[in-house]
Design an enzyme around this catalytic site. Structure first.
Site, short mmCIF file in Angstrom:
data_model
loop_
_atom_site.label_atom_id
_atom_site.label_comp_id
_atom_site.label_asym_id
_atom_site.label_seq_id
_atom_site.Cartn_x
_atom_site.Cartn_y
_atom_site.Cartn_z
N HIS A 12 48.83 52.97 54.26
CA HIS A 12 49.68 51.91 53.71
C HIS A 12 49.64 52.06 52.18
O HIS A 12 48.56 52.02 51.58
CB HIS A 12 49.20 50.53 54.15
CG HIS A 12 49.39 50.31 55.63
ND1 HIS A 12 48.42 49.78 56.44
CD2 HIS A 12 50.47 50.57 56.41
CE1 HIS A 12 48.90 49.72 57.69
NE2 HIS A 12 50.13 50.19 57.69
N GLU A 15 47.67 49.65 49.65
CA GLU A 15 46.28 49.29 49.93
C GLU A 15 45.41 50.24 49.09
O GLU A 15 45.14 51.38 49.46
CB GLU A 15 46.00 49.38 51.43
CG GLU A 15 46.88 48.36 52.17
CD GLU A 15 46.73 48.37 53.68
OE1 GLU A 15 45.85 49.09 54.20
OE2 GLU A 15 47.51 47.65 54.34
N ARG A 54 53.89 49.02 51.25
CA ARG A 54 53.19 49.33 52.51
C ARG A 54 53.82 50.56 53.17
O ARG A 54 53.11 51.46 53.61
CB ARG A 54 53.28 48.11 53.43
CG ARG A 54 52.58 48.26 54.77
CD ARG A 54 52.62 46.94 55.52
NE ARG A 54 52.11 47.01 56.88
CZ ARG A 54 50.82 46.83 57.21
NH1 ARG A 54 49.92 46.58 56.28
NH2 ARG A 54 50.44 46.88 58.46
N ASN A 61 51.45 53.26 60.27
CA ASN A 61 50.30 53.07 61.17
C ASN A 61 50.70 52.48 62.53
O ASN A 61 49.85 51.98 63.27
CB ASN A 61 49.25 52.18 60.51
CG ASN A 61 47.84 52.56 60.94
OD1 ASN A 61 47.57 53.71 61.29
ND2 ASN A 61 46.94 51.58 60.93
N ARG A 62 52.00 52.55 62.85
CA ARG A 62 52.50 52.15 64.18
C ARG A 62 53.31 53.29 64.82
O ARG A 62 54.09 53.06 65.73
CB ARG A 62 53.38 50.90 64.07
CG ARG A 62 52.72 49.69 63.42
CD ARG A 62 51.61 49.08 64.27
NE ARG A 62 51.05 47.90 63.63
CZ ARG A 62 50.04 47.91 62.77
NH1 ARG A 62 49.44 49.06 62.45
NH2 ARG A 62 49.60 46.79 62.24
N HIS A 103 41.64 51.07 54.87
CA HIS A 103 42.69 50.05 54.67
C HIS A 103 42.18 48.86 53.89
O HIS A 103 40.97 48.64 53.78
CB HIS A 103 43.19 49.55 56.04
CG HIS A 103 44.00 50.56 56.78
ND1 HIS A 103 45.36 50.51 56.85
CD2 HIS A 103 43.62 51.66 57.48
CE1 HIS A 103 45.81 51.53 57.57
NE2 HIS A 103 44.77 52.25 57.96
N ALA A 150 48.72 53.05 68.41
CA ALA A 150 49.74 53.61 67.52
C ALA A 150 49.17 53.98 66.15
O ALA A 150 49.91 54.34 65.24
CB ALA A 150 50.87 52.60 67.34
N GLU A 163 38.39 48.42 57.04
CA GLU A 163 39.38 47.39 56.67
C GLU A 163 38.68 46.38 55.76
O GLU A 163 37.77 45.68 56.22
CB GLU A 163 39.88 46.72 57.95
CG GLU A 163 40.95 45.68 57.78
CD GLU A 163 42.32 46.27 57.52
OE1 GLU A 163 42.77 46.15 56.37
OE2 GLU A 163 42.94 46.84 58.46
ZN LIG Z 1 46.59 48.96 56.18
#
Ligand SMILES: [Zn+2]
Length: 285
Positions: A12, A15, A54, A61-62, A103, A150, A163
């Site tokens: 992303h 981030e 993003r 990330n999907r 992330h 995903a 994260e």
């Molecule tokens: Zn992220």
């Protein structure tokens, strides 16, 4: 065999911790924790990083379910995902032993290690991270098989996400960067150990489901996160405690008859989806 670890930032593009950690390792060299490992460094979405967003067209990330990777979708991120699948995958047949994807979240989740499987490796890793960094949270997202996720990190034989928050999108905070770097280097140190330590079980959280904002007849939000819930990620939300404050001044309280452990509370990236937070249960790993 030297373990191959792929370390990734910028999945992303706004981030900043992961992006900066990758740049720092490239410029200053890998940390001591990487000794004995074959570590490759990657900035996943350069166009999104340059734009400090993003994603450009679709959430990278999907894109990594087997079905998405087989699709002919022409969005920038779908094309990028297929390219990453060639370099880090192919998914299900990768030479990469572990993908570590870094992330940030705008939620007050502290340093959270997201696991997608509870096999022996992941459980030992969770216990080691918790031992080395007791304030860390361990979050298990095993609501579907590893390969059906995903997430970019599932290109590797194994994949985890670091994260860390709360950090606004596009901003680099020293405290958040240091937590992300500390957790990353603990994971690298674990990977470098030929004999994994036998550690006692640790507490963790298992993802429940997304909890949505209440919407009015026009599809607009009718409430916001209650101030008593804001920033209380991973703390117990008990039945009857406030969840939302409606714009006409009423409290909406937790409607289940069991406590939950909210996280991703008021996450900026999920606003478009009207996701208020994710629920979780407490488990032992
Ligand atoms: Zn992220």
């Amino acid at each position: 065999m030297t373990p191959h670890i792929a370390l990734i930032g910028g999945t992303h593009g706004n981030e900043s911790s992961g992006i900066q950690i990758i740049r720092n390792y490239r410029r200053l060299g890998l940390p001591d924790a990487a000794q004995g490992l074959n570590v490759s460094l990657h900035l996943a979405n350069p166009a999104a990083i340059n734009a400090n967003v993003r994603y450009v067209e679709d959430d990278l990330n999907r894109q990594f379910t087997p079905a998405r990777l087989r699709s002919n979708d022409a969005s920038q991120e779908a094309v990028l995902a297929r390219h990453l699948n060639e370099t880090l995958g192919p998914k299900g047949h990768s030479d990469v032993d572990l993908v570590i994807d870094i992330h940030n979240t705008t939620s007050n989740m502290g340093a959270t290690l997201i696991l997608l499987d509870d096999d022996a490796f992941n459980v030992q890793l969770a216990r080691y991270v918790k031992q080395q960094m007791p304030q860390a949270n361990i979050l298990l997202e095993d609501e579907k098989p590893y390969n059906e996720h995903a997430y970019l990190c599932t290109l590797g034989k194994r994949g985890v996400m670091v994260e860390v928050g709360a950090q606004p999108q596009g901003v680099l905070r020293e405290d958040i960067l240091l937590q992300a770097q500390t957790m990353t280097e603990i994971i690298l140190a674990f990977c470098a150990m030929s004999d994994k330590p036998d550690l006692p079980p640790c507490s963790a959280f298992r993802l429940g489901e997304n909890v949505m904002y209440p919407l009015d007849d026009f599809g607009l939000r009718s409430a916001m996160i209650h101030h008593e819930l804001q920033d209380r990620d991973f703390l117990p939300l008990m039945p009857g405690q406030p969840v939302f404050r409606s714009f006409d001044g009423k409290d909406i309280t937790w409607w289940e008859d069991t406590p939950t452990y909210p996280h991703f509370i008021n996450e900026a990236a999920y606003h478009k989806l009207d996701v208020a937070f994710a629920s979780a249960s407490q488990i032992t790993l």
